[in-house]
Structure formats: C-alpha cells, structure tokens
Design a protein around this motif. Structure first.
Motif, short mmCIF file in Angstrom:
data_model
loop_
_atom_site.label_atom_id
_atom_site.label_comp_id
_atom_site.label_asym_id
_atom_site.label_seq_id
_atom_site.Cartn_x
_atom_site.Cartn_y
_atom_site.Cartn_z
N LEU A 55 43.41 41.79 44.97
CA LEU A 55 42.05 42.35 45.19
C LEU A 55 41.64 43.60 44.16
CD1 LEU A 55 41.84 41.87 48.98
CD2 LEU A 55 41.31 40.28 47.34
N ARG A 101 38.39 42.84 42.21
CA ARG A 101 37.64 41.68 42.97
C ARG A 101 36.22 41.51 42.54
NH1 ARG A 101 37.35 43.34 49.12
NH2 ARG A 101 35.84 42.10 49.38
N ALA A 143 33.54 39.46 44.73
CA ALA A 143 34.13 38.45 45.67
C ALA A 143 33.98 38.90 47.18
CB ALA A 143 35.72 38.29 45.10
N VAL A 171 35.85 38.20 50.64
CA VAL A 171 37.20 38.06 50.99
C VAL A 171 37.43 37.99 52.37
CG1 VAL A 171 39.41 38.97 51.03
CG2 VAL A 171 38.09 39.40 49.11
N ALA A 192 45.06 36.36 40.33
CA ALA A 192 43.90 37.08 40.64
C ALA A 192 42.76 36.89 39.65
CB ALA A 192 44.50 38.52 40.47
N GLN A 214 38.35 34.70 39.85
CA GLN A 214 37.07 35.21 39.53
C GLN A 214 36.37 33.77 39.16
OE1 GLN A 214 35.33 38.20 39.77
NE2 GLN A 214 37.13 38.64 40.77
#
Lengths: 181, 196
Positions: free
Chosen positions: B17, B20, B23, B25, B149, B153
C-alpha cells in the motif's frame, strides 16, 4: 433448472416488465442473482440492458456483500433470489444495519400455494420471519396487478429512506412449479 | 511463532500500500483489517469487522461501480475459504481493476490458531486459476511484493490474485474504526457522493 408451467390467465399481465421499468427508473445498476424460474423473464431483461450489470452468484449471500460494495462505490443494486436462498444470507444481512445502505431484494416464493416439493416448505415458511428478525421490512405481492405498486413502494423506501426491504413474490403469482416425469 | 522463511504480514501490507494512490482497499475481518490500519488510516479504507466470507464480493461491487479505480481486497485464508465461491463470481465478471490478495498464515489466528485448510490441502492459486482467474500467483519475496504492488495500479489487466504465505505470529492489534456507517460514508465522500 426446471421451468414452471405457463402462468394462469389472470397473471398474464407482464409483471416482470413492470419490475424492470421500476428498476430502470430508480437507476439500479447492479443486479446480482441466483436463478429462479420465477425470475427468468426479469433476468433476461436485465441481461439485455446496457445500463445494468447482471451478476450471477454461487450463493445468495454474495449478493448482499456485492450490493454493499456497490453502494460504497456510488451505485444502487437489487438482489434477485428464491425463498430458499434467504437462509443463505442471514449473517451477511448484518451489513444492512452496519452500513445502513439501500438494500432491496425481490424474492420468488416457494413452499406455499400448492407446493409439490416438501423440501421447499420449511424455508418458504420462515422466509418472512427471517427477514423481519434481520431488520428487513417485508412487503408481499400475490397478484399480477399489484406487483407494480408494491415494488414501487419497496424501491422508494429502500433507495430514498435507506430502509432495507424485501418483496416476496408469492407462489400464487408465479404459479406452482409442476414436476413431470 | 515467527518462521524465518515466511514473510511478515505488516511489512507485506505496508509495502503493497506504500504507493496506493487512489486505490480503494477492502480488508477482511480480523488481522487483515489490522494490517491495513497499521499501514495508515485512509479515507478509502474499507475495514470489515464481520461479514466473514464477504470481502471479495464487497470488492467486486466496488470494482464494478468504479471501473477506473484500482480496488484491492486484502484478506486472510480463513475468510477466503468461507467465500471461495466468490472467486468464481469474480471471474465471470472480469473486473479489470480488481486485485485480490490472500495473506495465508494457514491458521485461524483470531480464534486461537486452529489450522485452516491451507495448512494441509487447499492451494488458493490453483483454486483461483480453476475458477478462471488466469493471473493468479504465489508470492514469496518482498521484491515480488513490490512488483505486484505496481501491477495493482493497472486497471486494465485484472482481475489478479495473489496468495502470500506469511508467518503466523500474532501481532499487536491495530484497531481501525469499527463503525460501518462512518467507513462507508467516508469512502463515498472521497468518491464525491454525499449523504442521502
């Protein structure tokens, strides 16, 4: 999945079409469902609607969680299921109180009005009480001509007042399923 | 008991994160929600304190409603086992912006460390693949966490699924808000939706 017999003449009016029009008017976008013969016409309409996303589920409780996520993301939805699926939802119905989101479900009833299959009777008999114990308001439509006003009232209180609501569509309305060899 | 060859859950989640951006979550009940809170409170965090088995479906509803935003579900093996059918439901919808991460410590940590099905037989990567989520992988190194990670995206190539074996150490709880209305209203506000 077994089909039902043709609806008797007094239910020939297209109440699924009435429901579809109400869902469109309320800008319903996500329609999770576990198939039921009583919902087949409405499901067909939803599958053909570009403004709606039909989401077939593996179990009904998925639909409650889906609608909570949809609401957080800015969309309204409605869960279509059969009475036997209501029991599968019980813990997930907590979300309607935890999030106070506009939950609407349309439930086709089994286990009443000339039912052939005894396995449908226990859950069909407790469907309304299960909803009420879970804090969901219950409305019922038993005749084709009342479906429109009942679903309209349900959608209104669900979406405008965030009052979680279930509409039970009676087996009398849908026609008892006939089992033939 | 910490095990040297397994990843540490808080490091994994904070790494996932760290960048992030916008985003959303969603955290499955229990330790996953604590991990997300430990990585830093955020108005796009969807903390769950119940609804076991519902995390992936909440993520799916969000992902379908907000197709341009990355939506990341982070949950545990016990929670995922309870909602395993939702992987089949996700696959059918093909939400390109949805990522599902299972932190698999092979135990029900919140209830005393009883063994889960993944300790002996169940392989989540195989389950996800056979449900039709072709981008399904096991991740075992922090370097691969970083690569993954970045891929989260990308809102055009999901759904993607990752199973990460973590050590089963019980960490101090980091408590997020447990007020569902607050959480949802805050997320809706961040997305530009007001109260009714």
């Amino acid at each position: 999945m077994h089909a039902r017999t043709d609806a008797p003449p007094e239910t020939a009016a297209s109440w699924p079409e009435d429901i579809f029009a109400i869902l469109q008017r309320f800008d319903v976008r996500q329609v999770p469902y576990v198939p039921d013969a009583g919902h087949s016409e409405l499901i067909e309409r939803v599958l053909g609607a570009s403004s709606m996303r039909a989401v077939p589920l593996t179990t009904e409780e998925e639909g409650v969680a889906l609608l909570a996520g949809a609401w957080a993301g800015g969309q309204r939805g409605v869960l279509l299921m059969q009475s036997s699926g209501v029991g599968n939802c019980v813990n997930m119905l907590s979300l309607t109180q935890i999030f106070r989101f506009p939950f609407l479900t349309l439930v086709t009833m089994r286990g009443e009005w000339g039912e052939f299959n005894p396995w449908q009777v226990p859950m069909g008999s407790s469907t309304a009480a299960v909803f009420e114990l879970s804090g969901i308001k219950v409305l019922r439509a038993s005749h084709a001509e009342e479906v429109r006003e009942v679903v309209e009232a349900a959608a209104g209180q669900a979406y405008n007042a965030c009052t979680p609501t279930a509409v039970l569509l009676s087996q009398r309305l849908i026609g008892a399923k006939v089992f033939t060899k | 008991m910490s095990q040297a060859n397994l990843l540490e859950r808080r490091s994994v989640v904070s790494h996932l994160l760290a960048e992030r951006n916008d985003a959303i979550v969603v955290g499955g009940l229990g330790a996953s929600t604590y991990d997300i809170a430990a990585a830093g409170d955020h108005d796009r965090n969807f903390y769950l304190w119940g609804a076991m088995g519902g995390a992936v479906m909440i993520g799916l509803g969000m992902a379908l409603a907000q197709p341009k935003l990355p939506v990341v579900v982070i949950t545990g093996d016990g929670e995922m086992l309870m909602g395993m059918g939702s992987l089949a439901t996700v696959s059918l919808q093909k939400p390109a912006n949805l990522t599902i991460v299972v932190l698999d410590n092979e135990v029900y940590g919140e209830t005393g460390g009883q063994a889960s099905h993944t300790a002996s037989t169940v392989d989540f990567v195989g389950v996800a693949r056979s449900c039709g989520i072709s981008d399904a992988r096991a991740i075992a190194t922090m370097a691969d966490i970083g690569t993954f990670a970045s891929s989260m995206q990308d809102v055009s190539s999901g759904p993607r699924f990752a199973s990460i074996k973590i050590d089963s150490a019980n960490l101090e709880r980091v408590l997020s808000s447990r007020d569902g209305q607050f959480t949802v209203t805050r997320i809706r506000g961040a997305l530009g939706y007001g109260p009714i």
